[in-house]
Motif scaffolding. Structure first.
Motif, PDB file in Angstrom:
ATOM      1  N   THR A  95    -122.153 101.532  27.838  1.00  0.00           N
ATOM      2  CA  THR A  95    -123.526 101.467  27.318  1.00  0.00           C
ATOM      3  C   THR A  95    -124.603 101.636  28.374  1.00  0.00           C
ATOM      4  O   THR A  95    -125.732 101.983  28.043  1.00  0.00           O
ATOM      5  CB  THR A  95    -123.768 100.116  26.600  1.00  0.00           C
ATOM      6  OG1 THR A  95    -123.729  99.049  27.563  1.00  0.00           O
ATOM      7  CG2 THR A  95    -122.732  99.888  25.505  1.00  0.00           C
ATOM      8  N   ASP A 132    -122.936  94.769  25.081  1.00  0.00           N
ATOM      9  CA  ASP A 132    -123.812  95.020  23.922  1.00  0.00           C
ATOM     10  C   ASP A 132    -125.170  95.570  24.342  1.00  0.00           C
ATOM     11  O   ASP A 132    -126.119  95.615  23.559  1.00  0.00           O
ATOM     12  CB  ASP A 132    -123.977  93.762  23.061  1.00  0.00           C
ATOM     13  CG  ASP A 132    -124.616  92.599  23.816  1.00  0.00           C
ATOM     14  OD1 ASP A 132    -124.970  92.775  24.994  1.00  0.00           O
ATOM     15  OD2 ASP A 132    -124.746  91.519  23.222  1.00  0.00           O
ATOM     16  N   GLY A 133    -125.271  96.024  25.602  1.00  0.00           N
ATOM     17  CA  GLY A 133    -126.451  96.758  26.055  1.00  0.00           C
ATOM     18  C   GLY A 133    -127.629  95.919  26.485  1.00  0.00           C
ATOM     19  O   GLY A 133    -128.755  96.431  26.578  1.00  0.00           O
ATOM     20  N   GLU A 139    -120.609  94.276  31.649  1.00  0.00           N
ATOM     21  CA  GLU A 139    -120.265  95.693  31.825  1.00  0.00           C
ATOM     22  C   GLU A 139    -120.537  96.146  33.252  1.00  0.00           C
ATOM     23  O   GLU A 139    -119.826  96.990  33.789  1.00  0.00           O
ATOM     24  CB  GLU A 139    -121.066  96.545  30.844  1.00  0.00           C
ATOM     25  CG  GLU A 139    -120.751  98.021  30.916  1.00  0.00           C
ATOM     26  CD  GLU A 139    -121.490  98.824  29.862  1.00  0.00           C
ATOM     27  OE1 GLU A 139    -122.056  99.878  30.221  1.00  0.00           O
ATOM     28  OE2 GLU A 139    -121.512  98.403  28.684  1.00  0.00           O
TER      29      GLU A 139
END
Length: 251
Positions: free
Chosen positions: A230, A177-178, A162
């Motif tokens: 996220t 997914d953080g 990300e």
């Protein structure tokens, strides 16, 4: 001041010579190939300043430095694009983009005169620079990262990223997914390994992929704020000097 020009295209060399001498300086020698330059440096006192083309008729000019301990300041002359020029910026090398503008030439020479600092050629990462000079279309970019977690290794595909960010002298990969993973590379090194069509360094702290941009908002001082899916630890802000280029990157 003792000046030489190393340029394989003789008309371009003569044009640069005229521009240099128009500024009241004298070009002592003109060389036109890697081989000729190596032989010349072996048998002559090294000049104060070299204007050096990157791509010579018989190879890259970096090969000269790999064989000779050059005792001169260097200003590279190049026709390469902005992406390739990151290599020079990262190494703090002076360069002039062809066709050479007389004002830019005068600025470069004035800078040399005022500072009179020798370029640290011996410390340059030639392999990194060579990689940067490869056309992005022909390059192989990073597809995955191998991350050490205790006694295990984890593979993270580039599609899972990300953003990349720096914090407390460390560089981290943040996934969709953080999760955060510590990397060995710096953001500067990552810029070289990532596809510039897909990833952009919006500031000194962040590199983001285009597909992770959820929203773009106007921010203070003519900057832009990017909202990611996220990542919430800090604001992802596009530096003011990068806003125009960022918009062009977005297309």
């Amino acid at each position: 001041m003792n000046i030489i020009i190393i340029e394989d295209e003789k008309p371009a060399a003569r044009l640069l010579q005229r521009k240099v001498e128009k500024l009241g300086l004298h070009v002592n020698q003109m060389l036109h190939s890697v081989e000729e330059s190596i032989n010349w440096f072996k048998n002559n006192i090294h000049p104060d300043l070299i204007f050096l083309d990157i791509q010579l008729s018989d190879g890259l000019s970096f090969e000269i430095f790999e064989q000779i301990d050059i005792k001169s300041a260097v200003i590279f002359t190049t026709a390469y694009d902005e992406y390739a020029l990151r290599a020079f910026k990262l190494n703090s090398i002076d360069y002039l983009l062809k066709p050479i503008d007389e004002d830019d030439l005068e600025t470069a020479i004035s800078k040399f005169k005022n500072q009179f600092q020798k370029s640290s050629i011996a410390s340059l990462d030639f392999e990194m620079i060579k990689k940067m000079l490869v056309n992005p279309i022909d390059r192989e970019f990073k597809k995955r990262f191998t991350i050490k977690m205790g006694q295990q290794l984890k593979m993270v595909a580039i599609e899972e990223v990300e953003c990349f960010f720096s914090e407390n002298k460390g560089t981290y990969l943040h996934t969709f997914d953080g999760r955060d993973y510590l990397l060995d590379q710096t953001l500067e090194q990552l810029e070289i390994e990532l596809n510039p069509k897909e990833f952009y360094r919006v500031s000194r702290k962040f590199i983001i992929p285009m597909k992770a941009i959820k929203e773009i908002q106007m921010y203070s001082n003519s900057r832009l704020k990017v909202i990611l899916p996220t990542y919430k630890e800090d604001e992802v802000v596009v530096s003011r000097e990068k806003v125009s280029d960022f918009k062009s990157w977005l297309g």
